[in-house]
Design a protein around this motif. Structure first.
Motif, PDB file in Angstrom:
ATOM      1  N   ASN A  21    -105.073  38.380 -26.389  1.00  0.00           N
ATOM      2  CA  ASN A  21    -106.111  37.570 -27.025  1.00  0.00           C
ATOM      3  C   ASN A  21    -105.533  36.346 -27.735  1.00  0.00           C
ATOM      4  O   ASN A  21    -106.204  35.315 -27.846  1.00  0.00           O
ATOM      5  CB  ASN A  21    -106.943  38.427 -27.985  1.00  0.00           C
ATOM      6  CG  ASN A  21    -107.793  39.428 -27.220  1.00  0.00           C
ATOM      7  OD1 ASN A  21    -108.502  39.058 -26.297  1.00  0.00           O
ATOM      8  ND2 ASN A  21    -107.688  40.690 -27.568  1.00  0.00           N
ATOM      9  N   ALA A  22    -104.287  36.438 -28.180  1.00  0.00           N
ATOM     10  CA  ALA A  22    -103.623  35.256 -28.735  1.00  0.00           C
ATOM     11  C   ALA A  22    -103.380  34.250 -27.606  1.00  0.00           C
ATOM     12  O   ALA A  22    -103.552  33.034 -27.783  1.00  0.00           O
ATOM     13  CB  ALA A  22    -102.315  35.648 -29.413  1.00  0.00           C
ATOM     14  N   TYR A  57     -92.232  31.908 -26.130  1.00  0.00           N
ATOM     15  CA  TYR A  57     -93.070  32.938 -25.543  1.00  0.00           C
ATOM     16  C   TYR A  57     -94.253  33.244 -26.456  1.00  0.00           C
ATOM     17  O   TYR A  57     -94.180  33.013 -27.659  1.00  0.00           O
ATOM     18  CB  TYR A  57     -92.262  34.230 -25.357  1.00  0.00           C
ATOM     19  CG  TYR A  57     -91.079  34.054 -24.442  1.00  0.00           C
ATOM     20  CD1 TYR A  57     -91.249  34.088 -23.065  1.00  0.00           C
ATOM     21  CD2 TYR A  57     -89.805  33.843 -24.956  1.00  0.00           C
ATOM     22  CE1 TYR A  57     -90.164  33.912 -22.215  1.00  0.00           C
ATOM     23  CE2 TYR A  57     -88.711  33.668 -24.117  1.00  0.00           C
ATOM     24  CZ  TYR A  57     -88.902  33.700 -22.749  1.00  0.00           C
ATOM     25  OH  TYR A  57     -87.839  33.527 -21.911  1.00  0.00           O
ATOM     26  N   LEU A  58     -95.290  33.793 -25.861  1.00  0.00           N
ATOM     27  CA  LEU A  58     -96.444  34.246 -26.629  1.00  0.00           C
ATOM     28  C   LEU A  58     -96.915  35.560 -26.028  1.00  0.00           C
ATOM     29  O   LEU A  58     -97.036  35.677 -24.813  1.00  0.00           O
ATOM     30  CB  LEU A  58     -97.555  33.183 -26.568  1.00  0.00           C
ATOM     31  CG  LEU A  58     -98.818  33.406 -27.405  1.00  0.00           C
ATOM     32  CD1 LEU A  58     -98.518  33.471 -28.898  1.00  0.00           C
ATOM     33  CD2 LEU A  58     -99.835  32.284 -27.123  1.00  0.00           C
ATOM     34  N   TRP A  59     -97.151  36.552 -26.873  1.00  0.00           N
ATOM     35  CA  TRP A  59     -97.683  37.825 -26.391  1.00  0.00           C
ATOM     36  C   TRP A  59     -98.966  38.164 -27.139  1.00  0.00           C
ATOM     37  O   TRP A  59     -99.353  37.434 -28.024  1.00  0.00           O
ATOM     38  CB  TRP A  59     -96.654  38.956 -26.475  1.00  0.00           C
ATOM     39  CG  TRP A  59     -95.686  38.953 -27.611  1.00  0.00           C
ATOM     40  CD1 TRP A  59     -94.548  38.199 -27.714  1.00  0.00           C
ATOM     41  CD2 TRP A  59     -95.735  39.748 -28.814  1.00  0.00           C
ATOM     42  NE1 TRP A  59     -93.894  38.491 -28.887  1.00  0.00           N
ATOM     43  CE2 TRP A  59     -94.591  39.434 -29.586  1.00  0.00           C
ATOM     44  CE3 TRP A  59     -96.621  40.708 -29.305  1.00  0.00           C
ATOM     45  CZ2 TRP A  59     -94.318  40.043 -30.829  1.00  0.00           C
ATOM     46  CZ3 TRP A  59     -96.359  41.317 -30.532  1.00  0.00           C
ATOM     47  CH2 TRP A  59     -95.212  40.976 -31.277  1.00  0.00           C
ATOM     48  N   GLU A  60     -99.584  39.264 -26.775  1.00  0.00           N
ATOM     49  CA  GLU A  60    -100.933  39.672 -27.192  1.00  0.00           C
ATOM     50  C   GLU A  60    -101.948  38.852 -26.385  1.00  0.00           C
ATOM     51  O   GLU A  60    -102.126  37.650 -26.589  1.00  0.00           O
ATOM     52  CB  GLU A  60    -101.191  39.493 -28.698  1.00  0.00           C
ATOM     53  CG  GLU A  60    -100.442  40.474 -29.578  1.00  0.00           C
ATOM     54  CD  GLU A  60    -100.908  41.925 -29.414  1.00  0.00           C
ATOM     55  OE1 GLU A  60    -102.068  42.156 -29.032  1.00  0.00           O
ATOM     56  OE2 GLU A  60    -100.090  42.833 -29.637  1.00  0.00           O
ATOM     57  N   ARG A  63     -94.833  45.032 -24.299  1.00  0.00           N
ATOM     58  CA  ARG A  63     -96.153  45.135 -23.679  1.00  0.00           C
ATOM     59  C   ARG A  63     -96.447  43.897 -22.849  1.00  0.00           C
ATOM     60  O   ARG A  63     -95.976  42.809 -23.163  1.00  0.00           O
ATOM     61  CB  ARG A  63     -97.254  45.229 -24.752  1.00  0.00           C
ATOM     62  CG  ARG A  63     -97.239  46.514 -25.520  1.00  0.00           C
ATOM     63  CD  ARG A  63     -98.346  46.512 -26.580  1.00  0.00           C
ATOM     64  NE  ARG A  63     -98.288  47.699 -27.404  1.00  0.00           N
ATOM     65  CZ  ARG A  63     -98.802  48.874 -27.062  1.00  0.00           C
ATOM     66  NH1 ARG A  63     -99.447  49.000 -25.923  1.00  0.00           N
ATOM     67  NH2 ARG A  63     -98.694  49.913 -27.867  1.00  0.00           N
ATOM     68  N   PRO A 117     -90.684  41.855 -28.019  1.00  0.00           N
ATOM     69  CA  PRO A 117     -90.041  43.053 -28.584  1.00  0.00           C
ATOM     70  C   PRO A 117     -90.992  44.242 -28.666  1.00  0.00           C
ATOM     71  O   PRO A 117     -90.546  45.374 -28.830  1.00  0.00           O
ATOM     72  CB  PRO A 117     -89.605  42.596 -29.975  1.00  0.00           C
ATOM     73  CG  PRO A 117     -90.430  41.388 -30.289  1.00  0.00           C
ATOM     74  CD  PRO A 117     -90.721  40.740 -28.971  1.00  0.00           C
ATOM     75  N   ASN A 118     -92.292  43.988 -28.541  1.00  0.00           N
ATOM     76  CA  ASN A 118     -93.262  45.080 -28.575  1.00  0.00           C
ATOM     77  C   ASN A 118     -93.425  45.737 -27.203  1.00  0.00           C
ATOM     78  O   ASN A 118     -94.200  46.678 -27.058  1.00  0.00           O
ATOM     79  CB  ASN A 118     -94.614  44.582 -29.117  1.00  0.00           C
ATOM     80  CG  ASN A 118     -95.455  45.704 -29.722  1.00  0.00           C
ATOM     81  OD1 ASN A 118     -94.927  46.715 -30.169  1.00  0.00           O
ATOM     82  ND2 ASN A 118     -96.768  45.521 -29.731  1.00  0.00           N
TER      83      ASN A 118
END
Lengths: 203, 203
Positions: free
Chosen positions: B68-69, B63-66, B52, B49-50
């Motif tokens: 570095n995470a 799902y996983l975002w960022e 990016r 939702p961000n």
């Protein structure tokens, strides 16, 4: 005993105060004044060359900086940090979101307004922070429609991290009136045993 | 099989490419074009939702975002993420440093120069990034005087994270000539088995 170098008016430092209280960790708090550039003194830069608060002193010569890294350190093996690989990574995801997409808007607008008194020469910068701040708040609102806390029914360091500057967002000019789920989350957050308010003025 | 949604011109996505290659993790790469706002389509925002890149798809609905995470997720139980509590937190410290004190200067200046062609109306912003960028580089230089990689003799996700935008900092107008230890670190980094170059142009 842990030492924390920080300023309780700073949301990043308040995160550490919260986790220390939630986990009942004994610590000594050493006040650092950012407005008088105490973070730029050699004695401080020896602890954190990036000249920012908070800093955690674990023992002689063993320091940790970056508020969210400190949260992860202190929360390890506690209920505030999931052990499941995916859940733990989602907690990190929200923390990186906070540092990149939330804090630079909401905390910076608050700093310009509350600490600096919204001087004319920073009015443009202050106004430019509003859109990004509301974008971050909307995204939080969507998540908090789906779950009580960011990762489900129980608070984690993702909540501690995001609570710090969100609950004082109005001091940066962000009205929270339309964010019903964020307000509901505030009321759940303050019920966590050990909750402590953010200092509003340094003494 | 993992799916990665990203653009190989983006340093944040390149981090994921590197760890995938170092760990020989099978994955499918799905190109997302940020310049045509593909990240703002509903199908993309459903994943993040961000809006990016990068996004890691672990499996349906997971799902996983960022960036570095994602690095932390993929590196778990491998040599790229220390198991010691303090060491692991220091790796995180550098990753939060990268997102707050490094990327907003170095990657943004590069974006304005390389992607947008340094338009007149963003020249002021571009110039304003130089001081913060050099501050971040100086701090890295100091650390790399003391150790081969950020956490000692072996590379970790702290190195992967910081390498991504640092090695192309000159594209953002940051001369690296004076940073001898950063250059030495570059030459050590490319020797990591599985090293792959960043794409310089999308095909």
């Amino acid at each position: 005993m842990y030492k924390v170098y920080g300023d309780m008016l700073s949301g990043n430092c308040y995160k550490i105060k919260l986790i220390m209280n939630f986990l009942e960790i004994e610590h000594e708090w050493i006040h650092i004044d950012i407005l008088t550039s105490e973070t730029h003194m050699d004695s401080f830069r020896m602890m954190n060359p990036n000249a920012r608060i908070p800093v955690l002193k674990i023992n002689e010569g063993k320091y940790l900086w970056e508020s969210n890294a400190i949260l992860n350190y202190l929360a390890q093996d506690t209920i505030y940090l999931p052990t499941d690989r995916y859940e733990k990574s989602i907690a990190l995801q929200w923390q990186f979101f906070e540092q990149y997409s939330h804090e630079p808007y909401i905390a910076t607008a608050r700093y310009i307004k509350k600490y600096l008194g919204l001087p004319k020469n920073r009015e443009g910068e202050y106004l430019s922070k509003q859109e990004g701040g509301h974008k971050a708040l909307s995204l939080m609102e969507e998540q908090l429609k789906k779950s009580k806390f960011f990762l489900g029914d129980k608070p984690t360091i993702a909540d501690i991290c995001l609570y710090a500057y969100t609950h004082v967002a109005e001091e940066g000019g962000f009205s929270l009136a339309e964010y019903r789920n964020i307000q509901r989350w505030f009321s759940d957050f303050v019920l966590i045993p050990g909750y402590v308010k953010m200092d509003r003025e340094n003494v």
